[in-house]
Design an enzyme around this catalytic site. Structure first.
Site, mmCIF file in Angstrom:
data_model
loop_
_atom_site.group_PDB
_atom_site.id
_atom_site.type_symbol
_atom_site.label_atom_id
_atom_site.label_comp_id
_atom_site.label_asym_id
_atom_site.label_seq_id
_atom_site.Cartn_x
_atom_site.Cartn_y
_atom_site.Cartn_z
ATOM 1 N N SER A 23 0.787 -1.227 0.000
ATOM 2 C CA SER A 23 0.000 0.000 0.000
ATOM 3 C C SER A 23 0.822 1.281 0.000
ATOM 4 O O SER A 23 0.266 2.361 -0.069
ATOM 5 C CB SER A 23 -0.920 -0.001 1.213
ATOM 6 O OG SER A 23 -0.166 -0.105 2.387
ATOM 7 N N THR A 63 -2.436 3.458 3.565
ATOM 8 C CA THR A 63 -1.596 4.650 3.599
ATOM 9 C C THR A 63 -0.903 4.686 4.932
ATOM 10 O O THR A 63 -1.482 4.269 5.923
ATOM 11 C CB THR A 63 -2.501 5.919 3.538
ATOM 12 O OG1 THR A 63 -3.123 5.958 2.273
ATOM 13 C CG2 THR A 63 -1.734 7.189 3.757
ATOM 14 N N THR A 75 1.522 7.072 0.148
ATOM 15 C CA THR A 75 0.655 5.967 -0.261
ATOM 16 C C THR A 75 0.839 5.631 -1.739
ATOM 17 O O THR A 75 1.267 6.483 -2.527
ATOM 18 C CB THR A 75 -0.816 6.358 -0.029
ATOM 19 O OG1 THR A 75 -1.663 5.227 -0.247
ATOM 20 C CG2 THR A 75 -1.274 7.466 -0.946
ATOM 21 N N ARG A 129 -5.413 8.835 -11.358
ATOM 22 C CA ARG A 129 -6.163 9.166 -10.131
ATOM 23 C C ARG A 129 -5.201 9.609 -9.026
ATOM 24 O O ARG A 129 -4.171 8.981 -8.785
ATOM 25 C CB ARG A 129 -6.955 7.942 -9.668
ATOM 26 C CG ARG A 129 -7.816 8.189 -8.417
ATOM 27 C CD ARG A 129 -7.139 7.714 -7.146
ATOM 28 N NE ARG A 129 -8.009 7.801 -5.975
ATOM 29 C CZ ARG A 129 -7.597 7.591 -4.733
ATOM 30 N NH1 ARG A 129 -6.345 7.283 -4.497
ATOM 31 N NH2 ARG A 129 -8.428 7.692 -3.723
ATOM 32 N N VAL A 130 -5.538 10.699 -8.362
ATOM 33 C CA VAL A 130 -4.777 11.175 -7.208
ATOM 34 C C VAL A 130 -5.734 11.187 -6.025
ATOM 35 O O VAL A 130 -6.891 11.606 -6.155
ATOM 36 C CB VAL A 130 -4.207 12.591 -7.479
ATOM 37 C CG1 VAL A 130 -3.652 13.210 -6.204
ATOM 38 C CG2 VAL A 130 -3.115 12.522 -8.551
ATOM 39 N N GLY A 131 -5.270 10.726 -4.877
ATOM 40 C CA GLY A 131 -6.123 10.679 -3.692
ATOM 41 C C GLY A 131 -5.933 11.882 -2.790
ATOM 42 O O GLY A 131 -5.466 12.950 -3.213
ATOM 43 N N ASP A 132 -6.284 11.695 -1.540
ATOM 44 C CA ASP A 132 -6.210 12.790 -0.555
ATOM 45 C C ASP A 132 -4.801 13.007 -0.013
ATOM 46 O O ASP A 132 -4.467 14.111 0.430
ATOM 47 C CB ASP A 132 -7.140 12.477 0.624
ATOM 48 C CG ASP A 132 -6.786 11.149 1.294
ATOM 49 O OD1 ASP A 132 -6.608 10.139 0.571
ATOM 50 O OD2 ASP A 132 -6.662 11.115 2.534
ATOM 51 N N THR A 192 -6.670 8.289 6.365
ATOM 52 C CA THR A 192 -6.504 7.103 5.540
ATOM 53 C C THR A 192 -7.885 6.616 5.115
ATOM 54 O O THR A 192 -8.890 7.023 5.689
ATOM 55 C CB THR A 192 -5.741 6.002 6.301
ATOM 56 O OG1 THR A 192 -5.575 4.869 5.442
ATOM 57 C CG2 THR A 192 -6.475 5.555 7.546
ATOM 58 N N GLY A 193 -7.909 5.759 4.101
ATOM 59 C CA GLY A 193 -9.195 5.256 3.626
ATOM 60 C C GLY A 193 -9.555 5.873 2.288
ATOM 61 O O GLY A 193 -8.680 6.327 1.550
ATOM 62 N N GLY A 202 -9.969 8.120 -0.238
ATOM 63 C CA GLY A 202 -9.492 9.496 -0.354
ATOM 64 C C GLY A 202 -10.536 10.469 -0.868
ATOM 65 O O GLY A 202 -10.526 11.652 -0.496
HETATM 66 N N1 ASP Z 1 -6.310 7.572 1.285
HETATM 67 C C1 ASP Z 1 -5.585 6.843 0.283
HETATM 68 C C2 ASP Z 1 -6.128 7.195 -1.063
HETATM 69 O O1 ASP Z 1 -7.331 7.357 -1.212
HETATM 70 C C3 ASP Z 1 -5.595 5.376 0.415
HETATM 71 C C4 ASP Z 1 -5.820 4.771 1.770
HETATM 72 O O2 ASP Z 1 -5.506 5.364 2.780
HETATM 73 O O3 ASP Z 1 -6.306 3.647 1.883
HETATM 74 O O4 ASP Z 1 -5.359 7.237 -1.989
#
Ligand code: ASP
Length: 328
Positions: free
Chosen positions: A83, A190, A208, A218-221, A241-242, A244
């Site tokens: 991850s 993450t 992450t 794709r870009v996350g948070d 985390t989670g 994004g």
């Molecule tokens: N927050 C991260 C994202 O969405 C991934 C994660 O924390 O599971 O890229």
């Protein structure tokens, strides 16, 4: 009787709009309990060795930014960790693309997004922060900058991650599952790590490979300051985390820090930020989001949408894994 969750939500909304009397708006101010410093807190089980590395930096007299950077190096360099960094899950086209951010006590921050081939994106983010007039570099430009700075170009797609991707290609169904970060085959996860040193200076880092099999680009948070990470040296710090997208749509880490600024404890602030997702985003039921936070006094908190989120806390000589309470 007022349900506690509802009360926090109501008090928060009213407090933020300035319609509560000042005494209520500053609820919690002055009640903060001073905890032992330094403190390190980070997301998920991989936070345990990361906290160890970060604490060692502080014990050896290093700076708080070095501590958070070196802490997250641990999962970044671990090929078994699906991850983060090396060995991270590729996107649906087979490319490992990384997001990272770092923020220090002086309010300075740096990020990289959609970066390929570099094992330690957090260190590239730090270079962006320290050696450029910018905050965020992405994709090819971020890679070019990293190579100019002497980072080595490497293949991050390990045989294990490639095997998982090929397996996924058989159905190519993108269907996020709550807490799949805890599954043996990690798709989504993450490390966010926050530190307060003995002087009360605060820093954070977040890194992450994002969602496994995400759309290319794709870009996350995690690389977005205020979403995946936020630090304010007068208040404290938060990281996420989670899923994004939910964090991005509510600017979650900034929100947690602002709630703390308005008098909430880190625990209350994490709960209120999760509640914001519940109230604003109907898709919240399907996904996981976890927040952790720390304030300048060394108080900490963690909370998630769904059960199953845990975080590592290193304080008063002990580094332990804690199960977060959750909304559902
Ligand atoms: N927050 C991260 C994202 O969405 C991934 C994660 O924390 O599971 O890229």
């Amino acid at each position: 009787m007022i349900n506690r969750r509802k009360f926090i939500g109501a008090a928060t909304a009213a407090g933020m709009m300035g319609i509560l009397p000042k005494s209520v708006r500053s609820m919690g101010k002055g009640l903060s309990v001073r905890r032992e410093l330094p403190v390190i807190i980070s997301t998920w089980r991989h936070g345990l060795p990361s906290n160890d590395a970060a604490m060692k930096v502080l014990e050896d007299g290093g700076g708080v930014l070095d501590a958070v950077e070196h802490g997250v190096w641990v999962p970044e360099a671990d090929p078994e960790n699906r991850s983060v960094g090396l060995g991270g899950m590729p996107d649906r086209d087979g490319f490992v693309t990384l997001d990272a951010s770092i923020m220090g006590p002086d309010g300075n921050a740096g990020s990289v997004a959609f970066l390929e081939h570099i094992v330690h994106p957090v260190s590239v983010a730090r270079k962006v922060m320290e050696d450029t007039p910018h905050e965020l570099l992405v994709g090819e430009g971020a890679l070019q900058f990293a190579l100019e700075q002497g980072f080595k170009k490497e293949n991050l797609l390990t045989p294990g991650a490639e095997k998982d991707w090929k397996e996924w290609l058989k159905t190519a169904k993108y269907d996020p599952v709550i807490n799949w970060e805890n599954e043996p085959n990690k798709y989504h996860d993450t490390i966010g790590l926050l530190a307060v040193n003995k002087n009360g200076d605060v820093a954070g880092a977040c890194t992450t490979s994002g969602m496994g099999f995400k759309m290319h680009g794709r870009v996350g948070d995690s690389p977005i300051i205020g979403a995946g990470l936020f630090v304010d040296n007068e208040v404290g710090a938060a990281t996420a985390t989670g899923m994004g997208e939910l964090v991005l749509k509510t600017l979650g880490s900034f929100l947690v820090v602002e709630f703390m600024r308005n008098g909430m404890s880190p625990q209350q602030a994490c709960e209120a930020a999760v509640l914001r997702i519940v109230h604003k985003l109907p898709e919240n039921k399907k996904f996981q989001v976890g927040y952790i936070a720390v304030n300048k006094n060394g108080e900490t908190g963690g909370y998630s949408l769904q059960p199953g989120f845990n975080y590592a806390l290193y304080q008063s000589g002990k580094n332990v894994l804690l199960d977060a309470k959750s909304y559902y």
